[in-house]
Design a protein around this motif. Structure first.
Motif, PDB file in Angstrom:
ATOM      1  N   GLU A 113       0.879  -1.181   0.000  1.00  0.00           N
ATOM      2  CA  GLU A 113       0.000   0.000   0.000  1.00  0.00           C
ATOM      3  C   GLU A 113       0.910   1.223   0.000  1.00  0.00           C
ATOM      4  O   GLU A 113       1.261   1.757   1.050  1.00  0.00           O
ATOM      5  N   ALA A 160      -6.205   7.928   5.515  1.00  0.00           N
ATOM      6  CA  ALA A 160      -7.273   6.943   5.653  1.00  0.00           C
ATOM      7  C   ALA A 160      -8.340   7.419   6.632  1.00  0.00           C
ATOM      8  O   ALA A 160      -8.032   7.965   7.691  1.00  0.00           O
ATOM      9  N   THR A 206     -13.102   3.675   7.881  1.00  0.00           N
ATOM     10  CA  THR A 206     -13.291   2.451   7.101  1.00  0.00           C
ATOM     11  C   THR A 206     -11.963   1.941   6.568  1.00  0.00           C
ATOM     12  O   THR A 206     -11.661   0.740   6.637  1.00  0.00           O
ATOM     13  N   ALA A 207     -11.150   2.848   6.034  1.00  0.00           N
ATOM     14  CA  ALA A 207      -9.847   2.444   5.497  1.00  0.00           C
ATOM     15  C   ALA A 207      -8.899   1.991   6.603  1.00  0.00           C
ATOM     16  O   ALA A 207      -8.070   1.107   6.390  1.00  0.00           O
ATOM     17  N   ASP A 239      -9.520  -1.463   7.129  1.00  0.00           N
ATOM     18  CA  ASP A 239      -8.922  -2.205   6.012  1.00  0.00           C
ATOM     19  C   ASP A 239      -7.422  -2.409   6.232  1.00  0.00           C
ATOM     20  O   ASP A 239      -6.867  -3.455   5.881  1.00  0.00           O
ATOM     21  N   ARG A 266      -7.037   6.649  -5.482  1.00  0.00           N
ATOM     22  CA  ARG A 266      -7.355   7.179  -4.163  1.00  0.00           C
ATOM     23  C   ARG A 266      -8.180   8.460  -4.252  1.00  0.00           C
ATOM     24  O   ARG A 266      -8.336   9.184  -3.268  1.00  0.00           O
ATOM     25  N   ARG A 285     -18.483   5.732   0.271  1.00  0.00           N
ATOM     26  CA  ARG A 285     -18.156   4.657  -0.672  1.00  0.00           C
ATOM     27  C   ARG A 285     -19.392   4.042  -1.303  1.00  0.00           C
ATOM     28  O   ARG A 285     -19.310   3.443  -2.374  1.00  0.00           O
ATOM     29  N   LEU A 334      -6.730   2.618  -0.092  1.00  0.00           N
ATOM     30  CA  LEU A 334      -6.741   3.252   1.224  1.00  0.00           C
ATOM     31  C   LEU A 334      -6.878   4.751   0.998  1.00  0.00           C
ATOM     32  O   LEU A 334      -6.004   5.377   0.384  1.00  0.00           O
ATOM     33  N   ARG A 335      -7.951   5.331   1.492  1.00  0.00           N
ATOM     34  CA  ARG A 335      -8.198   6.742   1.210  1.00  0.00           C
ATOM     35  C   ARG A 335      -9.214   7.312   2.184  1.00  0.00           C
ATOM     36  O   ARG A 335      -9.870   6.590   2.933  1.00  0.00           O
TER      37      ARG A 335
END
Length: 450
Positions: free
Chosen positions: A56, A136, A139-140, A143, A170, A280, A291-292
């Motif tokens: 990443e 991030a 949510t990210a 992840d 991203r 999202r 990842l953002r």
């Protein structure tokens, strides 16, 4: 064919916004706490972390400003920052808090850091993660935890395993890709209609620019959790079904009632809770999600009082959340930000800083981030799933009350981060009031024939 790791990446719009507010100490890390029933291998975690910084690419970068342009540039100290210290201490929570409390430096801090806590107070290990909010959202961040623990398990089977480089976009404005012009115009009209409510009197804590500077220099982060087990959550779920409500509705109603006691002023001001919301749902699907930051906000506003009963508060919450769902949840105020997105970084910085400082005199509503319902197996290490998960944001010199709600399997945790000036006893009283207002407590019993 092996994909090359890029030396630079674009700093997306929401990256830049969070970077700017982080410079003021208002944002920083998303912190995750995972409790495992057994031990983990710190050496293998270090290897997993180092390889994740390659897989990443944005995690292995630092924010940079070059020729006036904001970007992500690959760090040259990746081996040094890819460590997993083992923290030992008799007091599990004190040891955890000491590591979580490290302040975020938006120009120097790594985008990802981890540690293990081992204590006689707990049979297994506690895995701590700090994920930069500049790269991030919540949510990210989950992840990231899933990717790290998956990589840990794969390395147990194959020590040479290296995941491929994630090249997904991203773009933090990608969620608008499927919106036509008339859709965007409709969102803007909805924003204009809600403007009087957004500018009205609201309940919350306030400050001043001078006090903000002093509080920023003396800030001491603190963390508290409220954890509900399977039995209590099953009772809450049963109550929710009987009242055609969601877990989020019930938690919001209890939160409003607790905050009503925590912050009774200003008088005659409406109660409001700001909820970061995942955008999202509107974005094109990605085979391997980037990842953002891709979050909007939802301002949930009820009256100047909660009503006599929990059911009264719940009715107000359900009416308000229905209004937001009809106008596309989380999109409030997003269209107006498109004008800011076109500005250069220095221009964005000036506008955002002025707005934050100007708003200090106005009461700030509390923030409740709902991380959602996540299965424990997503974070399993060698098949060993965690038995506890907590999430926290960044304690802020702005007197905002930041809380995070996360459900893992059949357990629920509310995490609160705050500056010590709010007072541990006061925050503990808030969490006690929140728990008592949720269905299933002695103060809020559920009828057997519900």
């Amino acid at each position: 064919m092996t994909t090359a790791i890029p030396a630079t990446l674009p700093a997306e719009f929401q990256d830049q916004v969070v970077q700017i507010v982080s410079e003021l100490g208002v944002s920083g890390y998303v912190r995750l706490v995972l409790d495992y029933p057994g031990p983990l291998d710190p050496a293998r975690l270090e290897t997993a972390l180092r390889r994740l910084l390659d897989a990443e690419p944005v995690l292995g970068c630092r924010f940079a400003l070059e020729d006036g342009q904001a970007l992500w540039r690959r760090r040259d100290d990746l081996d040094a920052i890819a460590g997993c210290p083992v923290l030992a201490g008799d007091d599990l929570e004190a040891t955890t808090q000491a590591w979580l409390a490290e302040r975020f430096d938006p120009w120097q801090s790594p985008n990802l850091g981890i540690a293990l806590v081992r204590s006689p107070a707990q049979a297994g290990d506690r895995l701590l993660l700090r994920v930069s909010h500049v790269v991030a959202d919540g949510t990210a961040a989950l992840d990231v935890a899933m990717a790290l623990t998956d990589l840990y398990s794969r390395l147990g089977d194959d020590p040479d395993y290296q995941p491929s480089v994630n090249t997904a976009s991203r773009d933090s404005l990608l969620w608008l890709a499927n919106f036509k012009f008339r859709d965007k115009l409709g969102l803007l009209l909805d924003d204009l209609k809600s403007l009087p409510a957004a500018l009205g009197k609201r309940r919350g804590l306030s400050s001043t620019p001078a006090r903000f500077q002093a509080d920023a220099a003396q800030l001491r982060p603190r963390y508290r959790t409220l954890r509900l087990d399977e039995t209590r959550l099953a009772a809450i779920d049963r109550y929710a079904r009987a009242h055609s409500a969601t877990l989020n509705d019930l938690c919001l109603a209890a939160f409003f009632r607790a905050f009503d006691e925590f912050c009774p002023g200003p008088a005659a001001a409406r109660l409001e809770v700001v909820m970061p919301t995942n955008l999202r749902r509107y974005a094109p699907l990605q085979r391997r999600p980037a990842l953002r930051n891709l979050a909007g906000t939802t301002a949930v506003r009820i009256g100047t009082g909660c009503g006599a009963s929990f059911e009264d508060t719940l009715a107000q919450v359900q009416a308000e959340t229905l209004r937001h769902k009809r106008r596309l949840l989380g999109t409030e105020g997003q269209i107006a930000t498109l004008l800011l997105a076109r500005a250069g970084f220095d221009r964005k910085r000036g506008l955002i800083r002025r707005q934050i400082l100007a708003d200090l005199n106005r009461p700030a509503p509390p923030v409740l981030t709902h991380f959602g319902h996540t299965p424990a197996r997503r974070y399993a290490c060698d098949g060993m799933a965690p038995v506890g998960l907590a999430a926290f944001g960044e304690a802020s010199p702005v007197p905002v009350f930041l809380s995070a709600l996360v459900r893992m399997d059949d357990r629920l945790c509310v995490g609160v981060c705050y500056d010590q000036r709010l007072g541990d006893l006061r925050v503990d009283a808030f969490l006690k009031c929140l728990e008592q207002n949720l269905p299933g407590s002695p103060q809020h019993p559920i009828p057997e024939k519900l």
